[in-house]
Design an enzyme around this catalytic site. Sequence first.
Site, PDB file in Angstrom:
ATOM      1  N   ASN A 171       0.850  -1.192   0.000  1.00  0.00           N
ATOM      2  CA  ASN A 171       0.000   0.000   0.000  1.00  0.00           C
ATOM      3  C   ASN A 171       0.884   1.240   0.000  1.00  0.00           C
ATOM      4  O   ASN A 171       1.990   1.222   0.535  1.00  0.00           O
ATOM      5  CB  ASN A 171      -0.857   0.001   1.270  1.00  0.00           C
ATOM      6  CG  ASN A 171      -1.786   1.188   1.348  1.00  0.00           C
ATOM      7  OD1 ASN A 171      -2.434   1.566   0.367  1.00  0.00           O
ATOM      8  ND2 ASN A 171      -1.870   1.796   2.528  1.00  0.00           N
ATOM      9  N   HIS A 218       0.897   5.160   1.346  1.00  0.00           N
ATOM     10  CA  HIS A 218       0.202   5.992   2.328  1.00  0.00           C
ATOM     11  C   HIS A 218       0.899   7.347   2.394  1.00  0.00           C
ATOM     12  O   HIS A 218       2.126   7.419   2.483  1.00  0.00           O
ATOM     13  CB  HIS A 218       0.220   5.313   3.694  1.00  0.00           C
ATOM     14  CG  HIS A 218      -0.522   6.103   4.732  1.00  0.00           C
ATOM     15  ND1 HIS A 218      -1.904   6.174   4.742  1.00  0.00           N
ATOM     16  CD2 HIS A 218      -0.085   6.870   5.759  1.00  0.00           C
ATOM     17  CE1 HIS A 218      -2.283   6.957   5.739  1.00  0.00           C
ATOM     18  NE2 HIS A 218      -1.206   7.385   6.374  1.00  0.00           N
ATOM     19  N   SER A 232       4.893   6.727   2.304  1.00  0.00           N
ATOM     20  CA  SER A 232       5.512   5.438   2.641  1.00  0.00           C
ATOM     21  C   SER A 232       4.879   4.318   1.822  1.00  0.00           C
ATOM     22  O   SER A 232       3.686   4.365   1.504  1.00  0.00           O
ATOM     23  CB  SER A 232       5.268   5.102   4.120  1.00  0.00           C
ATOM     24  OG  SER A 232       5.716   6.128   4.966  1.00  0.00           O
ATOM     25  N   ASP A 272      -2.704   0.743   7.875  1.00  0.00           N
ATOM     26  CA  ASP A 272      -1.487   1.533   7.594  1.00  0.00           C
ATOM     27  C   ASP A 272      -0.359   1.176   8.573  1.00  0.00           C
ATOM     28  O   ASP A 272       0.523   2.003   8.851  1.00  0.00           O
ATOM     29  CB  ASP A 272      -1.770   3.050   7.672  1.00  0.00           C
ATOM     30  CG  ASP A 272      -2.841   3.489   6.671  1.00  0.00           C
ATOM     31  OD1 ASP A 272      -2.846   2.944   5.557  1.00  0.00           O
ATOM     32  OD2 ASP A 272      -3.655   4.359   7.012  1.00  0.00           O
TER      33      ASP A 272
END
Length: 217
Positions: free
Chosen positions: A110, A112, A139, A148
């Site tokens: 992911n 973020h 990140s 997250d």
Amino acid sequence: MSQPRVSAVVLISGSGSNLQALLDTAASDLPLEIRAVISNRADAYGLERAAEACVPSRVLDHTRFPDRETFEAALAELIDGFEPELVLLAGFMRILTPEFVARYSGRMVNIHPALLPAYPGLHTHRRCLEAGDTEHGASIHFVTAEVDGGPVFLQVRVAVDEDDDADSLAARVLTQEHRLYPAAVRLLCEGRVRLHDGRVLLDGQPLAQPLQLEPAN
Ligand code: GAR
């Protein structure tokens, strides 16, 4: 390009500018094959970006499912139909259950917009400004059950300007995200970064701190 391409499905919810960065780099020098784009929103602009790049897309509207579990069962079926090696979350704004996350453990990452572990969740730019931080960023992390919260392996840092508001800061971070995600996917495609026992290995060695992307010149 001699290197075999690593297959991926990209999950989005909105504009898809990070998807665009991945599509653009995959078209030039990233050994990535984006097999499909999946959005939980029918109006996501990223679907048009996929069409423009001749990448198949699917919409799976979470509001049509009675609960998170049935939505995710359908999502997993859809993803698995494309047999991707990687699942790339690019602005996919759904909280995922531990069961779903476990299914793609070590294969799902992911992006973020914060220097995690600072500012998980929403409104990261505003929160950064309210805290008086001088630095913000973005990140890339492996996805775990904690929102997250998974292991971060690559970051980009962005200086906060005195006259920044949340929008101006978000825009500068987003520009850097477009460098960050392809760089992170490159590390994955080249097999340099992987998750092992909940820790990130870089070239087979535990990564003590996230790698930092060089500032843009
Ligand atoms: C990006 O800023 C991404 O980092 C963020 O959503 C935006 C999507 O923009 N993701 C998160 O906040 C995940 N927690 P995009 O659709 O233009 O790529």
